[in-house]
Design a protein around this motif. Structure first.
Motif, PDB file in Angstrom:
ATOM      1  N   LYS A  73     -74.565-138.201 -66.920  1.00  0.00           N
ATOM      2  CA  LYS A  73     -75.914-137.642 -67.014  1.00  0.00           C
ATOM      3  C   LYS A  73     -76.243-137.300 -68.468  1.00  0.00           C
ATOM      4  CE  LYS A  73     -79.754-135.944 -65.282  1.00  0.00           C
ATOM      5  NZ  LYS A  73     -80.791-136.845 -64.753  1.00  0.00           N
ATOM      6  N   ALA A  74     -75.264-136.780 -69.207  1.00  0.00           N
ATOM      7  CA  ALA A  74     -75.481-136.464 -70.622  1.00  0.00           C
ATOM      8  C   ALA A  74     -75.814-137.731 -71.412  1.00  0.00           C
ATOM      9  CB  ALA A  74     -74.246-135.782 -71.203  1.00  0.00           C
ATOM     10  N   ILE A  75     -75.072-138.808 -71.131  1.00  0.00           N
ATOM     11  CA  ILE A  75     -75.308-140.091 -71.823  1.00  0.00           C
ATOM     12  C   ILE A  75     -76.684-140.644 -71.461  1.00  0.00           C
ATOM     13  CG2 ILE A  75     -74.535-142.495 -72.008  1.00  0.00           C
ATOM     14  CD1 ILE A  75     -71.642-141.404 -71.569  1.00  0.00           C
ATOM     15  N   GLU A  76     -77.030-140.575 -70.188  1.00  0.00           N
ATOM     16  CA  GLU A  76     -78.328-141.075 -69.713  1.00  0.00           C
ATOM     17  C   GLU A  76     -79.477-140.314 -70.379  1.00  0.00           C
ATOM     18  OE1 GLU A  76     -80.874-140.679 -65.608  1.00  0.00           O
ATOM     19  OE2 GLU A  76     -78.700-140.997 -65.405  1.00  0.00           O
ATOM     20  N   THR A  77     -79.351-138.995 -70.447  1.00  0.00           N
ATOM     21  CA  THR A  77     -80.392-138.177 -71.088  1.00  0.00           C
ATOM     22  C   THR A  77     -80.499-138.508 -72.572  1.00  0.00           C
ATOM     23  OG1 THR A  77     -79.982-136.382 -69.515  1.00  0.00           O
ATOM     24  CG2 THR A  77     -81.193-135.816 -71.517  1.00  0.00           C
ATOM     25  N   ALA A  78     -79.355-138.719 -73.223  1.00  0.00           N
ATOM     26  CA  ALA A  78     -79.356-139.053 -74.656  1.00  0.00           C
ATOM     27  C   ALA A  78     -80.112-140.347 -74.919  1.00  0.00           C
ATOM     28  CB  ALA A  78     -77.922-139.162 -75.169  1.00  0.00           C
ATOM     29  N   ARG A  79     -79.925-141.320 -74.064  1.00  0.00           N
ATOM     30  CA  ARG A  79     -80.612-142.607 -74.252  1.00  0.00           C
ATOM     31  C   ARG A  79     -82.123-142.445 -74.042  1.00  0.00           C
ATOM     32  NH1 ARG A  79     -76.373-145.593 -75.539  1.00  0.00           N
ATOM     33  NH2 ARG A  79     -74.511-145.668 -74.240  1.00  0.00           N
ATOM     34  N   LYS A  80     -82.501-141.575 -73.120  1.00  0.00           N
ATOM     35  CA  LYS A  80     -83.932-141.291 -72.911  1.00  0.00           C
ATOM     36  C   LYS A  80     -84.513-140.602 -74.138  1.00  0.00           C
ATOM     37  CE  LYS A  80     -83.941-140.718 -67.859  1.00  0.00           C
ATOM     38  NZ  LYS A  80     -83.997-139.698 -66.766  1.00  0.00           N
ATOM     39  N   VAL A  81     -83.776-139.595 -74.638  1.00  0.00           N
ATOM     40  CA  VAL A  81     -84.242-138.833 -75.802  1.00  0.00           C
ATOM     41  C   VAL A  81     -84.454-139.745 -76.995  1.00  0.00           C
ATOM     42  CG1 VAL A  81     -83.515-137.135 -77.532  1.00  0.00           C
ATOM     43  CG2 VAL A  81     -83.283-136.610 -75.106  1.00  0.00           C
ATOM     44  N   GLN A  82     -83.530-140.664 -77.198  1.00  0.00           N
ATOM     45  CA  GLN A  82     -83.623-141.552 -78.356  1.00  0.00           C
ATOM     46  C   GLN A  82     -84.878-142.424 -78.298  1.00  0.00           C
ATOM     47  OE1 GLN A  82     -80.813-144.795 -78.970  1.00  0.00           O
ATOM     48  NE2 GLN A  82     -80.483-144.107 -81.067  1.00  0.00           N
ATOM     49  N   LYS A  83     -85.306-142.782 -77.095  1.00  0.00           N
ATOM     50  CA  LYS A  83     -86.507-143.611 -76.938  1.00  0.00           C
ATOM     51  C   LYS A  83     -87.789-142.801 -77.168  1.00  0.00           C
ATOM     52  CE  LYS A  83     -84.456-146.916 -73.709  1.00  0.00           C
ATOM     53  NZ  LYS A  83     -84.385-147.364 -72.294  1.00  0.00           N
ATOM     54  N   ILE A  84     -87.714-141.506 -76.909  1.00  0.00           N
ATOM     55  CA  ILE A  84     -88.919-140.670 -76.952  1.00  0.00           C
ATOM     56  C   ILE A  84     -89.223-140.154 -78.361  1.00  0.00           C
ATOM     57  CG2 ILE A  84     -89.948-138.500 -76.157  1.00  0.00           C
ATOM     58  CD1 ILE A  84     -88.320-138.939 -73.516  1.00  0.00           C
ATOM     59  N   ILE A  85     -88.234-139.542 -79.012  1.00  0.00           N
ATOM     60  CA  ILE A  85     -88.484-138.859 -80.289  1.00  0.00           C
ATOM     61  C   ILE A  85     -88.412-139.842 -81.457  1.00  0.00           C
ATOM     62  CG2 ILE A  85     -86.107-138.100 -80.655  1.00  0.00           C
ATOM     63  CD1 ILE A  85     -87.383-135.405 -81.683  1.00  0.00           C
ATOM     64  N   LYS A  86     -89.381-139.763 -82.354  1.00  0.00           N
ATOM     65  CA  LYS A  86     -89.446-140.669 -83.503  1.00  0.00           C
ATOM     66  C   LYS A  86     -89.800-139.879 -84.762  1.00  0.00           C
ATOM     67  CE  LYS A  86     -88.815-144.267 -80.822  1.00  0.00           C
ATOM     68  NZ  LYS A  86     -87.519-144.974 -80.825  1.00  0.00           N
ATOM     69  N   VAL A  87     -89.303-140.337 -85.902  1.00  0.00           N
ATOM     70  CA  VAL A  87     -89.698-139.762 -87.195  1.00  0.00           C
ATOM     71  C   VAL A  87     -90.521-140.805 -87.932  1.00  0.00           C
ATOM     72  CG1 VAL A  87     -88.923-138.623 -89.300  1.00  0.00           C
ATOM     73  CG2 VAL A  87     -87.493-138.532 -87.257  1.00  0.00           C
ATOM     74  N   ILE A  88     -91.800-140.479 -88.114  1.00  0.00           N
ATOM     75  CA  ILE A  88     -92.715-141.397 -88.802  1.00  0.00           C
ATOM     76  C   ILE A  88     -93.301-140.664 -90.004  1.00  0.00           C
ATOM     77  CG2 ILE A  88     -93.210-142.705 -86.701  1.00  0.00           C
ATOM     78  CD1 ILE A  88     -95.832-141.124 -86.445  1.00  0.00           C
ATOM     79  N   ALA A  89     -94.285-141.264 -90.663  1.00  0.00           N
ATOM     80  CA  ALA A  89     -94.909-140.631 -91.836  1.00  0.00           C
ATOM     81  C   ALA A  89     -96.412-140.616 -91.663  1.00  0.00           C
ATOM     82  CB  ALA A  89     -94.529-141.395 -93.102  1.00  0.00           C
TER      83      ALA A  89
END
Length: 380
Positions: A364-380
């Protein structure tokens, strides 16, 4: 150094990046007064420390004069003027990790020679002076070329896949090493204090971004067989004891497909492979580093929960004032801890923060991490 604990100990940190920032967050709990030296006027540490100085870390006079104003000097980056550190040591300033260790680890060639001299398993290697030496080497293609100095976060590493790659290889002094067909890359962080107490954090598993050779996911604890984990921890402890380091040492290793452990590289400081410990272990790597250099009892390294750490990197097509998207959405998820590094500007693949996901269920921790990575972005 422990006798200074309840007074205003003057701690100096060379480097004002995210590692220094997280060290300061822990140093406040130890009642230490922190001074930081960094070349960037906008360094992440600038607003957190008691004294911030802008200056070159590789300049003798700058480092020497900064060090004379503190009781204890430590680092968050190895690229510092070691001659100045040695002079400070001669004059009674405590420098941890010791200058001789920083000098050794600054040079990947010296690291490899140290491994060889101390029977530490590592990939077969050869030291070279220039690109011309590659034409005379007996190494079978493919192999890896690494600059001896100044490489970090995937920079200074080149894959030599064919004869054509030799023409664009690094010209500076470097080493070449056998291409290891490894099963997994793992990390062990170990701490040692003046009393020679040594403790290792449990093994973590790392997944790398193939495009930029940066850690994409770090998973703790490892599910490798117990004997493999124990061997890795013993190996990391042996290296710390052979070096007689005071402070934290990060040891990166390959686990080969044949089940052999090979040490890849060392870092004598808090490390990307230990960020999960803030939420995932009883003692964080930052608290442990301070305990070790203050010569206090080392804290428990016991795992409290499954923890997955992802690096928050600048998006490839953006450069400028940093803007974070998806932050509120991920903070609404259970067990998600966001650490932003206070960097004003983003650029492609720059480390802007990290996020740790904890859960009693590893998958579940791994699954949540993969979701988080898709959602949060650093742009300018």
């Amino acid at each position: 150094m422990a006798k200074e604990f309840y007074s205003d100990l003057r701690l100096g940190i060379l480097g004002g990046g995210q590692l220094g920032r997280m060290l300061i967050q822990e140093a406040i709990n130890f009642n230490a007064s922190v001074s930081v030296l960094d070349p960037d006027v906008n360094a992440p540490c600038r607003k957190l420390c008691d004294h911030f100085e802008v200056g070159a870390l590789n300049d003798f006079e700058t480092v020497y004069n900064f060090g004379k104003r503190v009781d204890l000097l430590t680092i968050e980056i190895e690229k510092v003027n070691v001659d100045a550190l040695e002079k400070l040591e001669e004059e009674g300033v405590v420098v941890y990790p010791q200058a001789r260790i920083i000098r050794l680890i600054q040079d990947k060639g010296l690291q490899k020679e140290f491994f060889k001299q101390n029977d530490i398993p590592t990939a077969p290697f050869q030291l070279i002076s220039s690109r011309e030496d590659l034409k005379a080497t007996h190494f079978n293609l493919p192999y890896i070329q690494k600059l001896r100095k100044d490489g970090y976060d995937g920079r200074g590493v080149m894959k030599i896949l064919s004869e054509n790659d030799i023409n664009t290889a690094f010209e500076a002094p470097s080493l070449i090493e056998k291409w290891i067909d490894f099963e997994l890359e793992i990390g062990v962080i170990v701490a040692r204090n003046e009393n020679e107490e040594v403790k290792a954090f449990p093994v973590v598993e790392m997944e790398f971004n193939p495009d930029v050779n940066l850690v994409e996911y770090l998973i703790s604890p490892s599910t490798l067989p117990l004997e493999v984990q124990q061997s890795a921890e013993r190996l990391a402890i042996k290296i710390a004891e052979d070096l007689q380091i005071i402070g934290l040492l990060a040891v990166e290793m390959f686990l080969t497909k044949d089940g052999e452990l090979l040490v890849n590289e060392l870092a004598p400081r808090p490390h990307n492979s230990g960020h999960h410990s803030i939420e995932g272990n009883v003692t964080s790597q930052f608290a442990q580093h301070l305990r070790s250099i203050f010569n206090l009892p080392l804290g428990s390294t016991k795992v409290m929960s499954n923890a997955v750490m992802i690096n928050l990197l600048g998006e490839p097509d953006f450069q400028g004032l940093a803007k974070y998207t998806g932050l509120e959405e991920v903070l609404d998820m259970d067990g998600v801890y966001v650490h932003l590094y206070g960097k004003k500007y983003t650029k492609p693949f720059r480390k802007m923060g990290h996020i740790t996901i904890v859960n009693d269920n590893r998958e579940k921790a791994i699954e949540t991490a993969r979701k988080v990575q898709k959602i949060i972005k650093v742009i300018a």
